[in-house]
Scaffold this active site. Structure first.
Site, PDB file in Angstrom:
ATOM      1  N   LEU A 102       7.845  17.111 -13.557  1.00 26.25           N
ATOM      2  CA  LEU A 102       9.120  16.556 -13.123  1.00 26.25           C
ATOM      3  C   LEU A 102       8.881  15.071 -12.886  1.00 26.25           C
ATOM      4  CD1 LEU A 102      10.494  19.139 -10.492  1.00 26.25           C
ATOM      5  CD2 LEU A 102      11.192  18.852 -12.873  1.00 26.25           C
ATOM      6  N   ASP A 103       9.857  14.253 -13.243  1.00 32.04           N
ATOM      7  CA  ASP A 103       9.724  12.820 -13.027  1.00 32.04           C
ATOM      8  C   ASP A 103       9.503  12.538 -11.542  1.00 32.04           C
ATOM      9  OD1 ASP A 103      10.230  12.575 -15.717  1.00 32.04           O
ATOM     10  OD2 ASP A 103      12.339  12.038 -15.458  1.00 32.04           O
ATOM     11  N   LYS A 104       8.952  11.390 -11.262  1.00 32.01           N
ATOM     12  CA  LYS A 104       8.621  11.004  -9.887  1.00 32.01           C
ATOM     13  C   LYS A 104       9.812  11.161  -8.945  1.00 32.01           C
ATOM     14  CE  LYS A 104       7.021   6.951  -7.297  1.00 32.01           C
ATOM     15  NZ  LYS A 104       6.531   5.550  -7.409  1.00 32.01           N
ATOM     16  N   THR A 106      12.602  13.026  -9.602  1.00 31.22           N
ATOM     17  CA  THR A 106      13.330  14.274  -9.788  1.00 31.22           C
ATOM     18  C   THR A 106      12.881  15.280  -8.743  1.00 31.22           C
ATOM     19  OG1 THR A 106      13.583  13.902 -12.167  1.00 31.22           O
ATOM     20  CG2 THR A 106      13.835  16.157 -11.397  1.00 31.22           C
ATOM     21  N   HIS A 185      11.485  12.486 -20.068  1.00 28.86           N
ATOM     22  CA  HIS A 185      12.740  11.939 -19.532  1.00 28.86           C
ATOM     23  C   HIS A 185      13.961  12.431 -20.328  1.00 28.86           C
ATOM     24  CE1 HIS A 185      10.780   9.432 -16.646  1.00 28.86           C
ATOM     25  NE2 HIS A 185      10.302   8.565 -17.510  1.00 28.86           N
TER      26      HIS A 185
END
Length: 234
Positions: A102-104, A106, A185
């Site tokens: 998961l993105d930083k 998210t 992303h």
């Protein structure tokens, strides 16, 4: 396997707590109270009871984490805190790693495990494991853009996404998105292909797992037996 390691591996308690519970007579092996937490047991044959409940041994460990903002999905990072810093040392010692990323910034459901074979299976593109996200966008999404989203979009690098499901709320500026792939992303880039922008993103499901509403941001728990069975059968 040593009894205290068994209790840690099965998520019953920490090693220090195991020692206390053994002294208190709360740990039984084959119906008999044990005297020492470093006693060796056969994890596949012996019956262990902890505080009145039978303990089931599994070779692998699975943790559900409600990921907060600011943590990276990695085992180590020189700049930012990682999701592994949110789980106890005894779990990290088992070689846990995040299953997917998961993105930083998210939020939401993250699976941590030490089962590399299952993680590879769940993340393989051919598996088409679904992932659902709650989202908010900067601008409303009209029906035409939603249809483009569901039919697959061409991103800025020329990649054509697989069809995705989007459910809009009454504002048309949020709702749920379900993907069966996980490019870098991806949701952010899909919204950008619609000349829009993501302002909030939270994963609420991954395959058969649904984020536990009792977990606050940064909290975690071991998966239940039924969750593990569903995950391994997926």
């Amino acid at each position: 396997m040593r009894l205290d390691k068994f209790l840690v591996a099965t998520g019953c308690c920490t090693r220090s707590v195991a020692k206390k519970q053994v002294r208190a007579g709360a740990v039984l092996v084959n119906g008999q109270a044990v005297r020492s937490s470093d006693q060796n047991i056969d994890e596949n044959a012996d019956t262990v009871t902890y505080c009145g409940a039978k303990v089931v041994y599994r070779k692998y460990t699975y943790i559900m984490l409600n990921k907060p903002e600011g943590y990276v999905s990695a085992t180590e990072d020189t700049r930012d805190p990682t999701v592994l810093e949110l789980i106890p040392a005894e779990a990290r010692a088992r070689g846990m790693f995040p299953c997917g990323r998961l993105d930083k910034n998210t939020l939401g459901l993250m699976l941590l495990t030490d089962n590399g074979e299952l993680a590879h299976k769940l993340l393989a593109p051919k598996s088409h494991v679904s992932k659902t996200y709650r989202f908010k966008s900067k601008f409303p999404i009209d029906e035409a853009d939603a249809k483009r989203f569901e039919n697959g979009l061409v991103l800025e690098d020329g990649y054509e996404t697989k069809p995705a499901k989007i459910e809009l709320d009454s504002t048309a500026m949020g709702g749920y998105i379900t993907l069966v792939e996980g490019k870098y992303h991806q949701i952010k880039r899909m919204l950008e292909a619609l000349d829009n922008k993501i302002t909030y993103l939270e994963r609420v499901s991954f395959g058969p797992l649904t984020l536990d509403g009792e977990l606050a941001r940064g909290e975690w728990r071991y998966l239940s037996e039924s969750e593990i069975e569903a995950l391994e059968a997926h």
